[in-house]
Design an enzyme around this catalytic site. Structure first.
Site, short mmCIF file in Angstrom:
data_model
loop_
_atom_site.label_atom_id
_atom_site.label_comp_id
_atom_site.label_asym_id
_atom_site.label_seq_id
_atom_site.Cartn_x
_atom_site.Cartn_y
_atom_site.Cartn_z
N TYR A 160 53.62 36.33 71.63
CA TYR A 160 54.89 35.89 72.21
C TYR A 160 55.74 37.09 72.62
CZ TYR A 160 59.60 33.87 72.44
OH TYR A 160 60.85 33.50 72.84
N LYS A 164 57.14 38.20 76.41
CA LYS A 164 58.55 38.40 76.74
C LYS A 164 58.82 39.82 77.20
CE LYS A 164 60.23 34.31 76.10
NZ LYS A 164 60.81 33.53 77.24
#
Length: 298
Positions: A160, A164
């Site tokens: 994740y 990002k």
């Protein structure tokens, strides 16, 4: 094309059925602008929007959009959305999710799944929408990033955080590329906010490596205890973002920020990472500067 025509801005919001997305709908409509709200499934979105007052509902259109459908389908769908009111002025690239996994266990198979939504989907939506924003002469692109890009040193958030970080880099480049068209770009970097289902993705356990059992179990316990304890109020966060885009409220009279760090935890993480990198750079500055070609002697 809708018969409703006025000078209010048209916002395209992805991932609008929950979290920040659904709050964007309510905030933007309350301020008199128009919204095209998209989600993978319209059931939850319709349930939420069906209770809107008629004067708000007439400024809302909903459309199904899965950001992983691929560039061709996404471009075609957004071209149709632009016909609702003949324009799109502001994009909120909000759709995204997190797949908890240890890096070695998840490998590239899980990383590709994570990037499909959080990176490739975000970019496909952006490239499909930017041509319409460019026509507005003063539009805006908002990317919802994460403080995790600044603090990836937590087990299970590697995929994740990597997604990002990639989105942050792309957004910073877009900031430069779109400035010539008078399009503003805002990179929002929120910490932990109390939204629905943010910790709802299952942990990746298809490739358990015994050497990681202790770390994996401890991390799962820690993550499982977070939901419902986050200090961040998502309603306040969205109001601030809309303030910045519209130049109102807390943003009135302030220069365009480009970056918007939201939450005390996010502030701490950004400051700590900057200090960590600068401290190492200061300690090794002689090495950093010592690898140039030697200056020829006169």
């Amino acid at each position: 094309m809708s018969q409703l025509q006025d000078d209010s801005n048209v916002w395209l919001i992805t991932g609008a059925s929950s979290g920040f997305g659904k709050r964007f709908i309510l905030s933007v409509l309350a301020r008199g602008d128009r919204v095209i709200a998209t989600a993978r499934s319209l059931d939850k979105l319709d349930e939420m929007t069906s209770s809107l007052k008629p004067e708000l509902a007439q400024r809302l259109r909903v459309s199904q959009l899965d950001v992983t459908e691929g560039e061709e389908k996404i471009h075609a769908k957004i071209a149709l959305m632009a016909k609702f009111w003949g324009r799109i002025d502001i994009l909120v690239n909000n759709a995204g999710f997190g797949l908890p996994a240890l890096v070695e266990e998840g490998g590239t198979r899980l990383l590709r799944r994570q990037f499909d939504t959080n990176v490739f989907g975000v970019l496909d939506v952006a490239t499909a929408t930017i041509p319409f924003i460019r026509e507005s002469k003063s539009g805006c692109v908002v990317t919802i990033g994460s403080r995790s890009a600044w603090k990836p040193e937590i087990p299970l958030i590697g995929p994740y955080a990597a997604s990002k970080a990639a989105v942050h880099a792309l957004t910073e480049t877009l900031t430069l590329e779109l400035a010539q068209f008078n399009i503003k770009v805002l990179l929002v970097e929120p910490g932990a906010f109390r939204t629905e289902g943010i910790y709802g993705q299952p942990y990746f356990t298809e490739n358990p490596i015994p050497a990681y059992d202790r770390m994996r179990n401890a991390s799962k316990t820690r993550f499982g205890a977070v939901a419902g304890t986050e200090k961040g109020d998502p309603d306040k966060a969205v109001e601030v973002i809309v303030d910045v885009v519209r130049g109102e409220g807390v943003a009135k009279g302030r220069p365009w920020p480009g970056y918007l760090v939201l939450g005390e935890d996010a502030e701490v993480d950004v400051r700590n990472k900057c200090k960590k990198v600068l401290d190492v750079l200061d300690e090794w500055v002689d090495v950093a500067r010592g690898v140039n070609f030697d200056t020829p002697q006169a």
